[in-house]
Design an enzyme around this catalytic site. Sequence first.
Site, PDB file in Angstrom:
ATOM      1  N   LYS A 332       0.810  -1.229   0.000  1.00 19.58           N
ATOM      2  CA  LYS A 332       0.000   0.000   0.000  1.00 19.58           C
ATOM      3  C   LYS A 332       0.841   1.276   0.000  1.00 19.58           C
ATOM      4  O   LYS A 332       2.031   1.255   0.305  1.00 19.58           O
ATOM      5  CB  LYS A 332      -0.978  -0.034   1.164  1.00 19.58           C
ATOM      6  CG  LYS A 332      -2.094  -1.055   0.866  1.00 19.58           C
ATOM      7  CD  LYS A 332      -3.420  -0.709   1.432  1.00 19.58           C
ATOM      8  CE  LYS A 332      -4.475  -1.624   0.830  1.00 19.58           C
ATOM      9  NZ  LYS A 332      -5.505  -2.005   1.778  1.00 19.58           N
ATOM     10  N   ARG A 366      -4.096  -9.982   4.531  1.00 20.86           N
ATOM     11  CA  ARG A 366      -4.396  -9.991   3.086  1.00 20.86           C
ATOM     12  C   ARG A 366      -3.122  -9.590   2.344  1.00 20.86           C
ATOM     13  O   ARG A 366      -2.553  -8.531   2.617  1.00 20.86           O
ATOM     14  CB  ARG A 366      -5.537  -9.014   2.820  1.00 20.86           C
ATOM     15  CG  ARG A 366      -6.046  -8.989   1.395  1.00 20.86           C
ATOM     16  CD  ARG A 366      -7.234  -8.039   1.278  1.00 20.86           C
ATOM     17  NE  ARG A 366      -7.769  -7.998  -0.067  1.00 20.86           N
ATOM     18  CZ  ARG A 366      -7.322  -7.198  -1.025  1.00 20.86           C
ATOM     19  NH1 ARG A 366      -6.340  -6.356  -0.780  1.00 20.86           N
ATOM     20  NH2 ARG A 366      -7.865  -7.216  -2.224  1.00 20.86           N
TER      21      ARG A 366
HETATM   22  N1  HH2 Z   1      -7.534  -3.434   0.213  1.00 22.75           N
HETATM   23  C1  HH2 Z   1      -7.792  -3.421  -1.108  1.00 22.75           C
HETATM   24  C2  HH2 Z   1      -8.874  -4.141  -1.620  1.00 22.75           C
HETATM   25  N2  HH2 Z   1      -9.651  -4.879  -0.822  1.00 22.75           N
HETATM   26  N3  HH2 Z   1     -10.193  -5.663   1.335  1.00 22.75           N
HETATM   27  C3  HH2 Z   1      -9.964  -5.689   2.641  1.00 22.75           C
HETATM   28  N4  HH2 Z   1     -10.761  -6.380   3.445  1.00 22.75           N
HETATM   29  N5  HH2 Z   1      -8.935  -4.987   3.206  1.00 22.75           N
HETATM   30  C4  HH2 Z   1      -8.095  -4.223   2.452  1.00 22.75           C
HETATM   31  O1  HH2 Z   1      -7.183  -3.598   3.027  1.00 22.75           O
HETATM   32  C5  HH2 Z   1      -8.313  -4.175   1.039  1.00 22.75           C
HETATM   33  C6  HH2 Z   1      -9.400  -4.920   0.510  1.00 22.75           C
HETATM   34  C7  HH2 Z   1      -6.933  -2.610  -2.008  1.00 22.75           C
HETATM   35  O2  HH2 Z   1      -5.850  -3.362  -2.472  1.00 22.75           O
HETATM   36  P1  HH2 Z   1      -5.802  -4.137  -3.846  1.00 22.75           P
HETATM   37  O3  HH2 Z   1      -6.879  -5.174  -3.952  1.00 22.75           O
HETATM   38  O4  HH2 Z   1      -4.431  -4.685  -4.023  1.00 22.75           O
HETATM   39  O5  HH2 Z   1      -5.984  -3.003  -4.940  1.00 22.75           O
HETATM   40  P2  HH2 Z   1      -7.199  -2.468  -5.814  1.00 22.75           P
HETATM   41  O6  HH2 Z   1      -8.271  -1.980  -4.902  1.00 22.75           O
HETATM   42  O7  HH2 Z   1      -6.572  -1.369  -6.631  1.00 22.75           O
HETATM   43  O8  HH2 Z   1      -7.706  -3.593  -6.667  1.00 22.75           O
END
Ligand code: HH2
Length: 386
Positions: A332, A366
């Site tokens: 992040k 995660r």
């Molecule tokens: N962060 C992201 C997406 N989903 N769900 C939970 N429960 N907690 C989190 O911290 C979280 C999440 C964002 O990260 P990522 O999926 O890598 O990116 P993007 O939203 O750009 O797909």
Amino acid sequence: MIVRARVYGSLLEASEEWRRLGLPMVAETEEEVLATRFFFAEGREEGEVEGMAFAAEEASGDAWRCDSEGVRRVMLAMEPEELRQACRAPACSAVQSILSAVDSLYHRAEAPPVDTGKVRLSFERTRIMGILNVTPDSFSDGGRYLSKESAIARALEMADEGADIIDIGGESTRPGAQPVPAGVEMERAIPVIGGAAPSLDVPISIDTRHAEVAEAALRAGASMVNDVGGLRDPSMAEVAARNRAPVVLMHMQGEPRTMQSAPRYADVVGDICLFFDDRLREAEAKGLAKEMIVLDPGIGFGKTVEHNLEILRRLREFSCLGRPLMVGASRKGFIGRLLGTKEDERLEGSLAAAAAAIMNGASIVRAHDVLETRRLARVVDAIKGK
Ligand code: HH2
């Protein structure tokens, strides 16, 4: 109303927080701060919060009000001896709330298990949720798994690497992201879920804010909902309850498009705790039992770098809610800001954040880098004596 135990690491940390909350300097020395047991009772009902202040005073403690926008809040301070006395005669429910806050903080019991239908996730060891974004624009793996075949292959690979849950999402919620219609999200995620589920021994969670997408995903073979919208969709709790699917209830201030413009909290941990308490009640009213919910403070979702660090430092305070905690810090922005590195150079920072989260009470982490996070968790669990 919730009662949260607050352990300050130093007089400076305590006095900065008291100043921020408009409280007087209730202790003057380092020793006093470290020796006194502090609690915050936070709620919406005047009677409940006032009752806590009264109960603390009855048990010879002290109480100071520090309400903020929409939140009734009281800080309680008790000497260890006063707390011992209260333990011997837990006269009323208010004192019992204080004692259970102490219990959740110090006795560090394992979080209760969560039943996904496919498997029962117990937390004798830390569980890893592997991230699979089938989007063109996710901040880290966007565009990498656009074909169904490559996405299914990555899901199976993460399971081999030791993922306990595979989290599949069809909408990026990174800061600044534009919302995606539910139909597009489904077109991206559902075929992958349908294709991967029969070959996986571990459960799939659908990463979505939309009840419609969650319902389709659960029908296609997912067994859990990862809701970054924190049950804002009024139908989400009912959909999860009807399908007997556990939900990760995440906190986000604002909306992805604008959430990083000026995030503000009276107290980041206290405000999020109260948000969780509100949402747990609403969920229960819609038939989704507390036992089906995992809580996630939402690293990077409407939070500054300092807010994210404070959440990780004080994560254990969320244990007063009695639910397993999940943390998603992988790759992040705050890690990039601290290290001056891009998304593909944040592995060490992500592992450091995961280690801190596990030490401070996270039951699920995660992660994009499943193998490395699995190994890290194995070692941190061993240090914790698991
Ligand atoms: N962060 C992201 C997406 N989903 N769900 C939970 N429960 N907690 C989190 O911290 C979280 C999440 C964002 O990260 P990522 O999926 O890598 O990116 P993007 O939203 O750009 O797909």
